[in-house]
Scaffold this motif. Structure first.
Motif, PDB file in Angstrom:
ATOM      1  N   GLN A 120       0.285   0.905   6.804  1.00 10.38           N
ATOM      2  CA  GLN A 120      -0.527   0.886   5.584  1.00 10.38           C
ATOM      3  C   GLN A 120      -1.918   1.464   5.845  1.00 10.38           C
ATOM      4  OE1 GLN A 120      -0.240  -3.229   4.378  1.00 10.38           O
ATOM      5  NE2 GLN A 120       1.581  -2.849   3.131  1.00 10.38           N
ATOM      6  N   GLN A 121      -2.480   1.157   7.024  1.00 14.02           N
ATOM      7  CA  GLN A 121      -3.781   1.721   7.383  1.00 14.02           C
ATOM      8  C   GLN A 121      -3.671   3.226   7.576  1.00 14.02           C
ATOM      9  OE1 GLN A 121      -6.914   0.189   7.654  1.00 14.02           O
ATOM     10  NE2 GLN A 121      -7.490   2.357   7.739  1.00 14.02           N
ATOM     11  N   ASP A 159      -1.507   5.192   6.218  1.00 17.45           N
ATOM     12  CA  ASP A 159      -1.296   5.769   4.887  1.00 17.45           C
ATOM     13  C   ASP A 159      -2.631   5.977   4.180  1.00 17.45           C
ATOM     14  OD1 ASP A 159       0.251   6.830   2.925  1.00 17.45           O
ATOM     15  OD2 ASP A 159       1.248   4.983   2.351  1.00 17.45           O
ATOM     16  N   ARG A 160      -3.492   4.968   4.263  1.00 14.61           N
ATOM     17  CA  ARG A 160      -4.821   5.087   3.640  1.00 14.61           C
ATOM     18  C   ARG A 160      -5.646   6.175   4.312  1.00 14.61           C
ATOM     19  NH1 ARG A 160      -4.257  -0.664   3.464  1.00 14.61           N
ATOM     20  NH2 ARG A 160      -5.310  -0.874   5.470  1.00 14.61           N
ATOM     21  N   HIS A 218      -4.492   9.545   3.265  1.00 19.34           N
ATOM     22  CA  HIS A 218      -4.883   9.803   1.872  1.00 19.34           C
ATOM     23  C   HIS A 218      -6.347  10.223   1.795  1.00 19.34           C
ATOM     24  CE1 HIS A 218      -4.816   9.508  -2.465  1.00 19.34           C
ATOM     25  NE2 HIS A 218      -5.862   8.689  -2.436  1.00 19.34           N
TER      26      HIS A 218
END
Length: 349
Positions: free
Chosen positions: A315-316, A318-319, A322
């Motif tokens: 999730q980190q 992915d951020r 982005h």
């Protein structure tokens, strides 16, 4: 000698052809599913080349089908793509990861269970028979590293890891902890395990290693998470009651490491394996069996903690990706705007 060389070349071409056909088929399935989701129409309502190929290949055993027959299944554009891939200097197994949905991405619980690879027939002893001391906490990072390797191999080969033993062995020998000769202390944290896999991808020339790692981390998360369970970071650790109930069944982790164990054992028994390599294979097979027993010994709570740690990382990442994409886009727009200003000034002069 020339005849043997020709035969080896034919086998390599057929192997590449089967892989590329599976790639076409997988991409056709994904395209059809996406179209159906958008339009609400059945796949057969409007089939393009890839959809038609997926339909033709349904139920076809690519390994036993005559290459000429397979060739006739391709459209003119697909034949052109195939020729381009075959004439490329880049081997098929060094191409970017294809679009492919492995068995652990199936959400429906029963379908996912049926799609799992079979377990080894070996009887698994208690972990205490293999270890006289309490397992080190770093073993979980080695197990996650093994899952990342497994997911990479599955995606790279479209689920048929035994189709190219040379490529399978290359990845296992260079990337997996099964053939590692360095101290186990080199993977002391989850970040160590992730960085090690990513470094191998970079070494192999993968231009998009961070996104591949992101995908593999999501795969490891799913392999550690029971089917139909929530992937939310806030999901609670299973209670002791549910833990006892789940231990009666096998897990995705068991099936994934179990398949790796069987593949290493299969490689060790190949006739091409020389005497000098037998000791190396014997040790790798023992390691794979150990991790199979270790993974099976993990409680649902322990697997849940591992999945939460993996989930936090992807999730980190992915951020971060982005934010990077946004900053890159902003920089490109600024450069383009600056170039336009320079053009205007030149025209004014």
């Amino acid at each position: 000698m020339e005849e043997m060389h020709s035969r080896d070349k034919d086998e390599e071409d057929q192997k590449a052809m089967r892989h590329i056909l599976r790639r076409f088929e997988a991409e056709g399935d994904d395209a059809a599913a996406a179209a159906a989701a958008v339009t609400g129409l059945d796949d057969s309502a409007e089939m393009d080349d890839d959809d038609a190929l997926a339909s033709k290949l349904a139920g076809v055993d690519l390994a036993d089908t005559d290459p000429d027959t397979l060739w006739q299944m391709l459209s003119a554009s697909q034949q052109a793509q195939f020729r381009a891939l075959m004439e490329s200097d880049q081997p098929w197994n060094e191409l970017a990861l294809p679009d492919y949905e492995p068995w652990w991405c199936i959400d429906e619980k029963e379908e996912r269970r049926q799609a799992r690879p079979p377990l080894p027939t070996d009887t698994l002893p208690p972990l205490s028979q293999l270890m006289k001391t309490t397992p080190s906490p770093v073993l979980r990072y080695h197990a996650i590293h093994l899952l990342l390797t497994y997911a990479y191999l599955q995606r790279k080969t479209l689920g048929d890891m035994a189709d190219d033993p040379a490529f399978l062995l290359k990845v296992l020998e260079s990337m997996s902890v099964l053939f590692a000769t360095t101290s186990a202390a080199t993977l002391r944290t989850l970040d160590d395990a992730i960085d090690d896999v990513q470094q191998h991808l970079v070494t192999w020339g993968d231009d998009d290693a961070p996104r591949v790692i992101l995908l593999l981390l999501k795969d490891a998360d799913r392999l550690l998470t029971p089917p139909s369970a929530s992937l939310s970071p806030a999901a609670q650790v299973p209670s002791n009651a549910s833990a006892n109930a789940e231990k009666e069944d096998t897990t995705d982790l068991d099936h994934a490491i179990g398949e790796l164990y069987q593949l290493v054992d299969w490689l060790a028994k190949q006739s091409s394996t020389g005497a000098a390599d037998r000791k190396k294979f014997k040790l790798a097979t023992k390691k794979a069996f150990f991790f199979l027993v270790y993974g099976h010994s993990l409680t649902p709570q322990e697997r849940h903690v591992m999945s939460l740690a993996v989930r936090a990382r992807h999730q980190q990442l992915d951020r971060d990706l982005h934010v990077f994409a946004q900053e890159k886009d902003a920089a490109e727009r600024a450069i383009e705007k600056d170039n336009e200003k320079k053009k205007i000034k030149i025209q004014e002069l």
